[in-house]
Design a protein around this motif. Structure first.
Motif, PDB file in Angstrom:
ATOM      1  N   TRP A  79       0.838  -1.188   0.000  1.00 38.70           N
ATOM      2  CA  TRP A  79       0.000   0.000   0.000  1.00 38.70           C
ATOM      3  C   TRP A  79       0.878   1.245   0.000  1.00 38.70           C
ATOM      4  N   HIS A  80       0.289   2.357  -0.397  1.00 36.76           N
ATOM      5  CA  HIS A  80       0.951   3.650  -0.298  1.00 36.76           C
ATOM      6  C   HIS A  80       0.245   4.407   0.818  1.00 36.76           C
ATOM      7  N   TYR A  81       0.942   4.621   1.923  1.00 33.91           N
ATOM      8  CA  TYR A  81       0.301   5.212   3.088  1.00 33.91           C
ATOM      9  C   TYR A  81       1.252   6.171   3.784  1.00 33.91           C
ATOM     10  N   ARG A  82       0.697   6.938   4.709  1.00 31.61           N
ATOM     11  CA  ARG A  82       1.460   7.923   5.474  1.00 31.61           C
ATOM     12  C   ARG A  82       1.302   7.637   6.961  1.00 31.61           C
ATOM     13  N   ASP A  83       2.399   7.708   7.716  1.00 36.91           N
ATOM     14  CA  ASP A  83       2.323   7.497   9.154  1.00 36.91           C
ATOM     15  C   ASP A  83       2.013   8.813   9.869  1.00 36.91           C
ATOM     16  N   ASP A  84       1.926   8.777  11.194  1.00 39.52           N
ATOM     17  CA  ASP A  84       1.563   9.968  11.961  1.00 39.52           C
ATOM     18  C   ASP A  84       2.642  11.034  11.944  1.00 39.52           C
ATOM     19  N   GLU A  85       3.857  10.680  11.567  1.00 39.06           N
ATOM     20  CA  GLU A  85       4.946  11.662  11.460  1.00 39.06           C
ATOM     21  C   GLU A  85       4.988  12.316  10.093  1.00 39.06           C
ATOM     22  N   GLY A  86       4.061  11.914   9.217  1.00 38.39           N
ATOM     23  CA  GLY A  86       3.999  12.504   7.886  1.00 38.39           C
ATOM     24  C   GLY A  86       4.874  11.817   6.861  1.00 38.39           C
ATOM     25  N   GLN A  87       5.540  10.724   7.240  1.00 40.54           N
ATOM     26  CA  GLN A  87       6.398  10.005   6.304  1.00 40.54           C
ATOM     27  C   GLN A  87       5.567   9.063   5.436  1.00 40.54           C
ATOM     28  N   GLU A  88       5.851   9.069   4.136  1.00 37.24           N
ATOM     29  CA  GLU A  88       5.155   8.180   3.220  1.00 37.24           C
ATOM     30  C   GLU A  88       5.896   6.850   3.107  1.00 37.24           C
ATOM     31  N   HIS A  89       5.121   5.784   2.937  1.00 37.72           N
ATOM     32  CA  HIS A  89       5.685   4.437   2.849  1.00 37.72           C
ATOM     33  C   HIS A  89       4.980   3.666   1.753  1.00 37.72           C
ATOM     34  N   ARG A  90       5.701   2.706   1.197  1.00 34.89           N
ATOM     35  CA  ARG A  90       5.107   1.723   0.282  1.00 34.89           C
ATOM     36  C   ARG A  90       5.397   0.354   0.861  1.00 34.89           C
ATOM     37  N   GLY A  91       4.368  -0.316   1.280  1.00 34.94           N
ATOM     38  CA  GLY A  91       4.512  -1.599   1.945  1.00 34.94           C
ATOM     39  C   GLY A  91       3.263  -1.875   2.753  1.00 34.94           C
ATOM     40  N   VAL A  92       3.436  -2.453   3.930  1.00 30.93           N
ATOM     41  CA  VAL A  92       2.324  -2.740   4.835  1.00 30.93           C
ATOM     42  C   VAL A  92       2.707  -2.217   6.217  1.00 30.93           C
ATOM     43  N   PRO A  93       1.838  -1.482   6.891  1.00 30.45           N
ATOM     44  CA  PRO A  93       2.186  -0.940   8.222  1.00 30.45           C
ATOM     45  C   PRO A  93       2.356  -2.036   9.256  1.00 30.45           C
ATOM     46  N   GLU A  94       3.262  -1.807  10.197  1.00 34.51           N
ATOM     47  CA  GLU A  94       3.491  -2.760  11.278  1.00 34.51           C
ATOM     48  C   GLU A  94       2.333  -2.738  12.264  1.00 34.51           C
ATOM     49  N   ASP A  95       2.244  -3.793  13.049  1.00 31.27           N
ATOM     50  CA  ASP A  95       1.160  -3.903  14.028  1.00 31.27           C
ATOM     51  C   ASP A  95       1.174  -2.722  14.999  1.00 31.27           C
ATOM     52  N   ASN A  96      -0.036  -2.266  15.336  1.00 33.85           N
ATOM     53  CA  ASN A  96      -0.255  -1.208  16.332  1.00 33.85           C
ATOM     54  C   ASN A  96       0.302   0.146  15.899  1.00 33.85           C
ATOM     55  N   THR A  97       0.545   0.328  14.603  1.00 34.74           N
ATOM     56  CA  THR A  97       0.926   1.641  14.087  1.00 34.74           C
ATOM     57  C   THR A  97      -0.250   2.235  13.337  1.00 34.74           C
ATOM     58  N   HIS A  98      -0.332   3.563  13.366  1.00 37.27           N
ATOM     59  CA  HIS A  98      -1.415   4.271  12.691  1.00 37.27           C
ATOM     60  C   HIS A  98      -0.981   4.641  11.282  1.00 37.27           C
TER      61      HIS A  98
END
Length: 280
Positions: free
Chosen positions: A243-262
């Motif tokens: 997936w293409h997603y953004r974490d709470d710090e505003g960093q963009e990622h391509r992958g799958v978020p780790e458990d218990n992360t927003h």
């Protein structure tokens, strides 16, 4: 042919359990029959699960759109461990996701909560890619949450009993989408009566499909999502996705978020939409 036989392990185990429960004469023919059926069912389940392990020469992860909008929390995902759930039912790379904040688990009371108490319940869900609906189920109720110690034991026992039946008893209301090239997506635990598509419908990426619910083997309202290489969840193998997603710090990622992360889908963040559950 064997896989068609293996997926009947649930009824075989259930028949074994019935033989043992109704037996009133101690160790005898009926008791021994029950033990034999239980053992046979367990071997069938083991064989099915073994057959659903991904091959060594796996295909690269499939890039998809996140099937939700707004800020969600990842749970039981493949970024933390593989298999994330189990190889059984093609769940090797499955992920659960829920809205937060939500009612916290308690020791004793309330033993359960109505699904409407959770922010995930009723949230819209979207097609992760262009595809066609090949399976849809919409008749199971949205049950109470399992939000206490008693509820935890109940959901464990309930999951064991549900495993005797067809996969829909575990998935609850669900959709299976054919995304082409041998890739199929599953969205499970949907809200009863919320399906906006039917079998045979063609959908485009981002089209609303249903709402998040609490049907099937679910402890609280959440979305269960997975990819697989066939339409039959009892014989397919799990596939990786990104997936293409953004974490709470505003960093963009391509992958799958780790458990218990927003995380927040990049498209939703870029659109500037107001999310009542966004990070402060």
């Amino acid at each position: 042919m064997l896989q068609k036989l293996w997926k009947r392990h649930g009824p075989v185990m259930a028949a074994g359990a019935v033989c043992i429960l109704v037996n009133g004469q101690g160790i005898g023919p009926l008791w021994l029959t029950g033990i034999a059926l239980l053992g046979t069912g367990m071997l069938m389940r083991w064989a099915m699960t073994r057959a659903q392990r991904p091959p060594r020469d796996e295909v690269p992860p499939v890039a998809l759109k996140v099937p939700v909008e707004g800020r969600w929390t990842a749970r039981n995902g493949p970024a933390t461990k593989v298999p994330s759930h189990a190889h059984n039912l093609a769940q090797t790379y499955a992920i659960d996701m829920a809205r937060r904040p939500a009612p916290e688990p308690v020791w004793f009371w309330p033993a359960a909560r109505r699904p409407e108490s959770y922010p995930s319940f009723g949230e819209p869900l979207f097609a992760p890619a262009d595809g066609r609906v090949v399976a849809a189920a919409d008749g199971q109720r949205d049950h109470l949450s399992r939000s206490s110690l008693a509820g935890l034991f109940y959901v464990l026992a309930e999951g064991f009993v549900r495993s005797f039946g067809l996969p829909r008893h575990l998935l609850g209301n669900h959709l299976v989408l054919d995304l082409g090239d041998g890739v199929y997506a599953v969205l499970a635990h949907l809200r009863r009566g919320s399906l906006k598509v039917a079998v045979g419908d063609r959908v485009t990426a981002g089209r609303p499909l249903a709402e998040c619910g609490n049907s099937g083997n679910s402890s609280e309202p959440h979305l269960h999502f997975q990819l697989m290489d066939g339409p039959d969840i009892t014989s397919a193998r799990g596939l990786r996705f990104t997936w293409h997603y953004r974490d709470d710090e505003g960093q963009e990622h391509r992958g799958v978020p780790e458990d218990n992360t927003h995380f927040t889908p990049v498209r939703a963040a870029a659109a500037g939409r107001t999310d009542p559950y966004a990070a402060p």
